[in-house]
Write a protein that holds these residues in place. Sequence first.
Motif, PDB file in Angstrom:
ATOM      1  N   GLN A  41      -6.363  56.781 -41.425  1.00  0.00           N
ATOM      2  CA  GLN A  41      -5.966  56.995 -40.048  1.00  0.00           C
ATOM      3  C   GLN A  41      -4.656  56.746 -40.028  1.00  0.00           C
ATOM      4  OE1 GLN A  41      -8.954  54.862 -37.339  1.00  0.00           O
ATOM      5  NE2 GLN A  41     -10.390  55.055 -39.165  1.00  0.00           N
ATOM      6  N   TRP A  42      -3.677  57.635 -39.821  1.00  0.00           N
ATOM      7  CA  TRP A  42      -2.274  57.237 -39.533  1.00  0.00           C
ATOM      8  C   TRP A  42      -1.916  56.213 -38.406  1.00  0.00           C
ATOM      9  CZ3 TRP A  42       1.272  58.461 -42.951  1.00  0.00           C
ATOM     10  CH2 TRP A  42       1.223  59.413 -43.894  1.00  0.00           C
ATOM     11  N   THR A  43      -0.903  55.493 -38.382  1.00  0.00           N
ATOM     12  CA  THR A  43      -0.384  54.890 -37.417  1.00  0.00           C
ATOM     13  C   THR A  43       0.987  55.105 -37.139  1.00  0.00           C
ATOM     14  OG1 THR A  43       0.453  52.806 -38.782  1.00  0.00           O
ATOM     15  CG2 THR A  43      -1.925  52.768 -38.371  1.00  0.00           C
ATOM     16  N   GLU A  44       1.380  54.477 -36.031  1.00  0.00           N
ATOM     17  CA  GLU A  44       2.713  54.744 -35.923  1.00  0.00           C
ATOM     18  C   GLU A  44       3.703  53.667 -36.441  1.00  0.00           C
ATOM     19  OE1 GLU A  44       4.197  56.918 -33.753  1.00  0.00           O
ATOM     20  OE2 GLU A  44       2.909  57.392 -32.289  1.00  0.00           O
ATOM     21  N   THR A  45       3.194  52.675 -37.316  1.00  0.00           N
ATOM     22  CA  THR A  45       3.844  51.665 -37.801  1.00  0.00           C
ATOM     23  C   THR A  45       4.313  51.919 -39.244  1.00  0.00           C
ATOM     24  OG1 THR A  45       2.272  50.111 -36.611  1.00  0.00           O
ATOM     25  CG2 THR A  45       3.749  49.376 -38.249  1.00  0.00           C
ATOM     26  N   PRO A  46       5.678  51.948 -39.313  1.00  0.00           N
ATOM     27  CA  PRO A  46       6.264  52.034 -40.808  1.00  0.00           C
ATOM     28  C   PRO A  46       6.035  50.470 -41.285  1.00  0.00           C
ATOM     29  CG  PRO A  46       7.914  52.603 -39.010  1.00  0.00           C
ATOM     30  CD  PRO A  46       6.787  52.283 -38.408  1.00  0.00           C
ATOM     31  N   ILE A  47       5.467  50.489 -42.669  1.00  0.00           N
ATOM     32  CA  ILE A  47       5.292  49.279 -43.307  1.00  0.00           C
ATOM     33  C   ILE A  47       6.318  48.398 -43.329  1.00  0.00           C
ATOM     34  CG2 ILE A  47       5.640  50.114 -45.558  1.00  0.00           C
ATOM     35  CD1 ILE A  47       3.260  48.328 -46.550  1.00  0.00           C
ATOM     36  N   TYR A  48       5.889  47.128 -43.239  1.00  0.00           N
ATOM     37  CA  TYR A  48       7.198  46.210 -43.119  1.00  0.00           C
ATOM     38  C   TYR A  48       6.355  45.028 -43.634  1.00  0.00           C
ATOM     39  CZ  TYR A  48       4.296  44.011 -39.398  1.00  0.00           C
ATOM     40  OH  TYR A  48       3.268  43.689 -38.662  1.00  0.00           O
ATOM     41  N   PRO A  49       7.262  44.048 -44.095  1.00  0.00           N
ATOM     42  CA  PRO A  49       6.710  42.636 -44.841  1.00  0.00           C
ATOM     43  C   PRO A  49       6.239  41.806 -43.734  1.00  0.00           C
ATOM     44  CG  PRO A  49       9.121  42.912 -44.836  1.00  0.00           C
ATOM     45  CD  PRO A  49       8.850  44.099 -44.408  1.00  0.00           C
ATOM     46  N   PHE A  50       5.201  41.240 -43.832  1.00  0.00           N
ATOM     47  CA  PHE A  50       4.598  40.045 -43.155  1.00  0.00           C
ATOM     48  C   PHE A  50       5.759  38.792 -43.169  1.00  0.00           C
ATOM     49  CE2 PHE A  50      -0.030  41.706 -43.347  1.00  0.00           C
ATOM     50  CZ  PHE A  50       0.071  42.328 -42.221  1.00  0.00           C
ATOM     51  N   GLU A  51       5.735  37.821 -42.356  1.00  0.00           N
ATOM     52  CA  GLU A  51       6.549  36.772 -42.596  1.00  0.00           C
ATOM     53  C   GLU A  51       5.728  36.022 -43.826  1.00  0.00           C
ATOM     54  OE1 GLU A  51       7.195  34.506 -39.071  1.00  0.00           O
ATOM     55  OE2 GLU A  51       7.340  32.615 -40.397  1.00  0.00           O
ATOM     56  N   GLY A  52       6.746  35.693 -44.605  1.00  0.00           N
ATOM     57  CA  GLY A  52       6.294  34.994 -45.826  1.00  0.00           C
ATOM     58  C   GLY A  52       5.926  35.945 -46.829  1.00  0.00           C
ATOM     59  N   TYR A  94      13.917  40.584 -54.052  1.00  0.00           N
ATOM     60  CA  TYR A  94      13.910  40.713 -52.670  1.00  0.00           C
ATOM     61  C   TYR A  94      13.874  39.261 -52.073  1.00  0.00           C
ATOM     62  CZ  TYR A  94      13.424  45.360 -53.581  1.00  0.00           C
ATOM     63  OH  TYR A  94      13.559  46.989 -53.839  1.00  0.00           O
ATOM     64  N   LYS A  95      14.567  39.129 -50.925  1.00  0.00           N
ATOM     65  CA  LYS A  95      14.532  37.590 -50.404  1.00  0.00           C
ATOM     66  C   LYS A  95      14.269  37.639 -49.067  1.00  0.00           C
ATOM     67  CE  LYS A  95      16.992  33.442 -51.754  1.00  0.00           C
ATOM     68  NZ  LYS A  95      17.817  32.799 -52.862  1.00  0.00           N
ATOM     69  N   GLU A  96      13.627  36.718 -48.412  1.00  0.00           N
ATOM     70  CA  GLU A  96      13.199  36.687 -46.877  1.00  0.00           C
ATOM     71  C   GLU A  96      13.768  35.000 -46.435  1.00  0.00           C
ATOM     72  OE1 GLU A  96       9.396  38.077 -45.310  1.00  0.00           O
ATOM     73  OE2 GLU A  96       9.383  35.760 -44.892  1.00  0.00           O
ATOM     74  N   ARG A  97      14.092  35.186 -45.382  1.00  0.00           N
ATOM     75  CA  ARG A  97      14.528  33.793 -44.878  1.00  0.00           C
ATOM     76  C   ARG A  97      14.193  33.762 -43.268  1.00  0.00           C
ATOM     77  NH1 ARG A  97      14.901  31.703 -49.213  1.00  0.00           N
ATOM     78  NH2 ARG A  97      16.507  30.288 -49.704  1.00  0.00           N
ATOM     79  N   THR A  98      13.562  32.854 -42.880  1.00  0.00           N
ATOM     80  CA  THR A  98      12.894  32.671 -41.513  1.00  0.00           C
ATOM     81  C   THR A  98      13.675  31.441 -40.801  1.00  0.00           C
ATOM     82  OG1 THR A  98      11.160  30.904 -41.971  1.00  0.00           O
ATOM     83  CG2 THR A  98      10.717  33.520 -42.209  1.00  0.00           C
ATOM     84  N   LEU A  99      13.901  31.668 -39.501  1.00  0.00           N
ATOM     85  CA  LEU A  99      14.391  30.803 -38.751  1.00  0.00           C
ATOM     86  C   LEU A  99      13.591  29.323 -38.777  1.00  0.00           C
ATOM     87  CD1 LEU A  99      17.046  31.081 -37.244  1.00  0.00           C
ATOM     88  CD2 LEU A  99      15.757  31.786 -35.358  1.00  0.00           C
ATOM     89  N   THR A 100      12.154  29.557 -38.830  1.00  0.00           N
ATOM     90  CA  THR A 100      11.433  28.403 -38.788  1.00  0.00           C
ATOM     91  C   THR A 100      11.655  27.670 -40.294  1.00  0.00           C
ATOM     92  OG1 THR A 100       9.729  29.848 -37.664  1.00  0.00           O
ATOM     93  CG2 THR A 100       8.900  27.922 -38.647  1.00  0.00           C
ATOM     94  N   GLY A 101      11.607  28.274 -41.129  1.00  0.00           N
ATOM     95  CA  GLY A 101      11.817  27.960 -42.430  1.00  0.00           C
ATOM     96  C   GLY A 101      13.237  26.866 -42.614  1.00  0.00           C
ATOM     97  N   LEU A 102      14.135  27.500 -41.771  1.00  0.00           N
ATOM     98  CA  LEU A 102      15.393  26.760 -41.815  1.00  0.00           C
ATOM     99  C   LEU A 102      15.423  25.708 -40.824  1.00  0.00           C
ATOM    100  CD1 LEU A 102      17.520  29.957 -41.845  1.00  0.00           C
ATOM    101  CD2 LEU A 102      17.423  28.179 -43.691  1.00  0.00           C
ATOM    102  N   GLY A 103      14.436  25.556 -40.068  1.00  0.00           N
ATOM    103  CA  GLY A 103      14.326  24.516 -38.964  1.00  0.00           C
ATOM    104  C   GLY A 103      15.122  24.777 -37.894  1.00  0.00           C
ATOM    105  N   LEU A 104      15.390  26.118 -37.479  1.00  0.00           N
ATOM    106  CA  LEU A 104      16.348  26.618 -36.554  1.00  0.00           C
ATOM    107  C   LEU A 104      15.473  27.195 -35.316  1.00  0.00           C
ATOM    108  CD1 LEU A 104      19.170  27.705 -38.531  1.00  0.00           C
ATOM    109  CD2 LEU A 104      19.220  25.601 -37.222  1.00  0.00           C
ATOM    110  N   ASP A 105      14.001  27.115 -35.493  1.00  0.00           N
ATOM    111  CA  ASP A 105      13.427  28.216 -34.368  1.00  0.00           C
ATOM    112  C   ASP A 105      13.695  27.471 -33.133  1.00  0.00           C
ATOM    113  OD1 ASP A 105      11.897  30.447 -34.439  1.00  0.00           O
ATOM    114  OD2 ASP A 105      10.482  28.978 -33.549  1.00  0.00           O
TER     115      ASP A 105
END
Lengths: 693, 693
Positions: free
Chosen positions: A371-382, A550-561
């Motif tokens: 079933q098609w969705t409206e959602t282009p695939i994206y990476p989950f956090e982490g 590929y690299k991902e950085r989160t505000l939480t991981g940086l302690g800035l949330d």
Amino acid sequence: MLSGGDVAAKREEIRAYFHATLDRYEQLFEMLHGDEAYFRKPISLRHPLIFYLGHTATFFANKLLLAGLITERINPRLESMFAVGVDEMSWDDLNTAHYDWPSVDEVRIYRNTIRSTVDRLISEVPLTLPIGWDNPWWTILMGIEHERIHLETSSVLIRQHALEYVKPHPAWEPCRKSGPAPQNQLIHVPAGVVSLGKSKADPVYGWDNEYGRHIAEVAAFQAGKYLVSNQEFLAFVEANGYGMESCWEEEGRAWQRHTCAGYPTFWIRHGSEWRLRLMTEEIPMPWDWPVEVNYHEAKAFCNWKAAATGQPFRLPTEDEWYRLYDVAGLSEIPHTEPAAANIHLDYSASSHPVNEFPQGEFYDVAGNVWQWTETPIYPFEGFDIHPHYDDFTTPTFDGRHNLMKGGSWISCGNESLKSARYAFRRHFFQHTGFRYVVADAPAVQQDSHYETDKLLSEYAEFHYGDEYFGVPNFPKALAELAIAAMGDKPAHKALDLGCASGRATFELARHFDDVTGIDFSARFIGQGVQLAGQGVLRYTLTDEGDLVFYKERTLTGLGLDAVKHKVRFYQGDACNLKTLFSGFDLILAANLIDRLYDPAKLLSTIHTRLNLGGLLMIASPYTWLEEHTKKEAWIGGFKRDGESFSTLDGLKEILGNHFKLIQGPQEVPFVIRETRRKFQHTLSEMTMWERIA
Amino acid sequence: MLSGGDVAAKREEIRAYFHATLDRYEQLFEMLHGDEAYFRKPISLRHPLIFYLGHTATFFANKLLLAGLITERINPRLESMFAVGVDEMSWDDLNTAHYDWPSVDEVRIYRNTIRSTVDRLISEVPLTLPIGWDNPWWTILMGIEHERIHLETSSVLIRQHALEYVKPHPAWEPCRKSGPAPQNQLIHVPAGVVSLGKSKADPVYGWDNEYGRHIAEVAAFQAGKYLVSNQEFLAFVEANGYGMESCWEEEGRAWQRHTCAGYPTFWIRHGSEWRLRLMTEEIPMPWDWPVEVNYHEAKAFCNWKAAATGQPFRLPTEDEWYRLYDVAGLSEIPHTEPAAANIHLDYSASSHPVNEFPQGEFYDVAGNVWQWTETPIYPFEGFDIHPHYDDFTTPTFDGRHNLMKGGSWISCGNESLKSARYAFRRHFFQHTGFRYVVADAPAVQQDSHYETDKLLSEYAEFHYGDEYFGVPNFPKALAELAIAAMGDKPAHKALDLGCASGRATFELARHFDDVTGIDFSARFIGQGVQLAGQGVLRYTLTDEGDLVFYKERTLTGLGLDAVKHKVRFYQGDACNLKTLFSGFDLILAANLIDRLYDPAKLLSTIHTRLNLGGLLMIASPYTWLEEHTKKEAWIGGFKRDGESFSTLDGLKEILGNHFKLIQGPQEVPFVIRETRRKFQHTLSEMTMWERIA
């Protein structure tokens, strides 16, 4: 499959799964009629089926090499031919002159060699349980699941092959049930929270894109009880939906115009009669089976229906599909017994009627067709990339690959799981249909963008990435120097002028109530805005040549949330700032002054934006370049009155009337990574000025 | 002047010298007639004399500030006007609208303020003896000697001023002696060694260009007994020498055409009568005085004479002038008593006859008028720049400023010394004439070139300069790794392929008998060639903006003098090397392969150039760029058969048939300095390969 206590039993379990997978895949090709069927392309822009017969074997060879389980190629010539080409290609790439395919027999022999190699490895490779990402056995499972994927995609190619090249097969009998389609109806789905993403401790094999975490609140919506049937879709076809421009999204319209499609690809019109193409035969249209379309057709149907009814019809998002799954009371379908769903070939080699497999109040939330969705695939956090298959998912993070959910009648293994996340180009065909929803909320799109612009990627890493040569993060170091210098001065408002990707803006917010980041470049501040808004920044880094990771950085991981509500980003010209930007207790100008067209204009008026007693912190390597600053506008770095006049001399002269130099000059180093081995390593001269007048 | 034991006496000695210098300079301006004389330009491309009156005072202010002896400007407005503009300027620079000169009285008052400031400093500034470069008193002496220079150059401007603006002065009475010129004759000068350059321990003040060391063997030559007199030069004028194209060097011809000069600039033709312009009057031509010309005229005269006689007439080189000085038995002329030469105003305010001051067999080796040499000024080995006057000499190291030697009747202080080295643009006029020589040896030109090309300067520093961030010199580190890996293998011939500036070539020669450096760029190998040939490499380094400093490296200082005979440099294309480059025991390819247009072509054949058992050392950051290497030619850094294919993979594949990887990969870092604060910091991956087949 990944865990357990008995190593010997696990070897046998995997061996059985391996052989069953290869057997099933090879059996698929038994539907081909004559050797020519292997070498004629079912559709013009994809390889002939001989490629797919070899490809899944070569995939094993490639990945076993990467895992170090084998040290030499099994058949370099074939492996060079069968390695790449799964995706649609351009005309040039597929020019048949480039390919001198081996015979079917040769490929079969090659497959057997691979099969016995893997079988031997399953006996011999040391096995510790559970099997994690780093375990070489993961790579064996990867090869098996990869073959399961191609079981389905090759079945679609067979379905697209000319009838003369296929023949019925007792193991691939389609469903013979059909009748009038039920009247579809909308069912209310209450609001709720969905939780997506699996952990690396999960005991079932997954592809990289399934790991990580995504939690979302889903607003209430209504969803069709059934998948859209051929019957229901016919109304759109008969209403000339394919010709109604207003129904189509721009990309879909372009596809429709290019193909001149007037009805679904597997539909066949014989005069006034509609028929349906299955894998090896055409049958009278089973009106109660789910229609199979690409995303564009599904979306156009929804738009048509929305226009006709005035209701917000659309496709579900990925999150909404999970919500349906939850309210339908489903749980993972074991493959050990026949499912209560038309999935993993438990019933037929085709769809079944849309009203045969109830799941809660709905039908076919899982199974029958994707079933098609409206959602282009994206990476989950982490999200993280498996090193042995680093281009499985990342190339699809481009906003052009939409997720399908639920699995089809032929989805086996990983494909049949709730957690599976397959995404295809929106014009592709699989055994895929759709369920519509009616929702007031717009379809929330998660950002799937990986910054690949060289400069922006480098700055993402510069501001948020790793440290190199032991040099501490530069914007963070500056913010810490600034905060230390503030002592117990008032710390309400700070300005990070020339904030670039915004790291110092966030860091200053640890101390200040309200931090404004301003940069000339909307592209740079976009990174800060994205972090503040979505909490995550993704980018590629060049390894060597064209190779990236590929690299991902989160505000939480940086302690800035915790401080993100205190930062605001604006696009602005430091030499021509709006007057509203004033009343600051600190202004930071990091690596800014030597990039301005008129640095003196900024410096000679900056005191008006700073509270008396406030601090101005300037850091710059004084890299004056005519491309940024005409020589007449340099504030130093030249001979004046016959003597060397440094930028620091210029700063003292311009700032002298309103500021006292209270700290520095001191060199603060920074490193900008360009490739795995090439870096810019620079010293920025920091001076701290207190406004005294 | 610099040394002594009695500090109080030294203060008074310097005070007296200071005031005498200023007095004499101000007295020069007493020859001006009326205020307008200060504001009308004597020659179009130079400032009016008011500038020069103020300039020497402002120079004190600038240098005292730099030395920290004063902390604030004396008069910022005047000091901004009087700081720069000594040299010829372009028309725009001199646009009078840009200048609003102060009155003569204002400048006089300003001069008095400076005078009393310096006088006070001479009383108060702590004095330790001797006065070295770093001593603040050096800067006071610098100001005095600077004023002595302008005493002479301003006297030339006065001589170029219209007669209406000047008036006779009892302190500036010219010589009144004149008669027929003596017949010039050539005198043999035997070969000999000359030693130039002073040490920093020398007790007399000198300008930066005088320090260091230059020793040369001078071949025998003949030299004119007298300076060329007006009489002797007249033959050239009457032979239409100014119109004979063949007599002039290209640059001189351009000057002659531009000015339409037909005879020397201070000559005046009244009908058939020749007269001579002195500072304040015109006199009947004193035929036995030395002719005053610029370099071009002197050179044209020599060329004319050479053509007429068939003998190699030319000007002496600086070395030859020193040889003349030695054979004439001269020694430094003290300024405390009248000299046996027409120098430091001991006789008249003009030239004297060329046969009045005998010095050995010659006349006027020192004194009377300066004498042009063939030698463009160049730095002696060990040249260093005084930090308080970093642009005194370096801008003249451009091959366009020729040295004058010997001093003139007005040369005082440093100017009058044997060691003085003043160089002017070849078309400039001073009180300068020439002596010709006849020499079989061509005039040896010392290289005066400072590499200022950004890339070449950066490479000079990269190969021969300082270390940054604690990263050891890269080509040296590679050579050491190579030599260590060689063990006791034969070490006859080594090849440094892509040698750039050649440091590794030299370093390998510590171990190998014969090292060949090859680079595609003749400009790069030029640096190695220069070091091997001249033992010295000079280059500028960017500080910030347009500010630069000057650097020199010698082979001796690098400890490489002993191996220079073992290195040879060639220009060559690594992808298309001549076959003669073979039979090596080691080939080093440092930072090369990712800059070649066809790296595989080199790598697949390189074994043919290496002895069996020999080593191939490759170091590269694998920075593949399409501008150097088309993507099709990259040997790694891309996806192949669906998998990442690194450059190391490519090396293994291409070299595998003939080489064994015996060491590495290991990262060897290097740093390239761009400015004082900006660096490239890169890791080069080193692999060592032994030829096995």
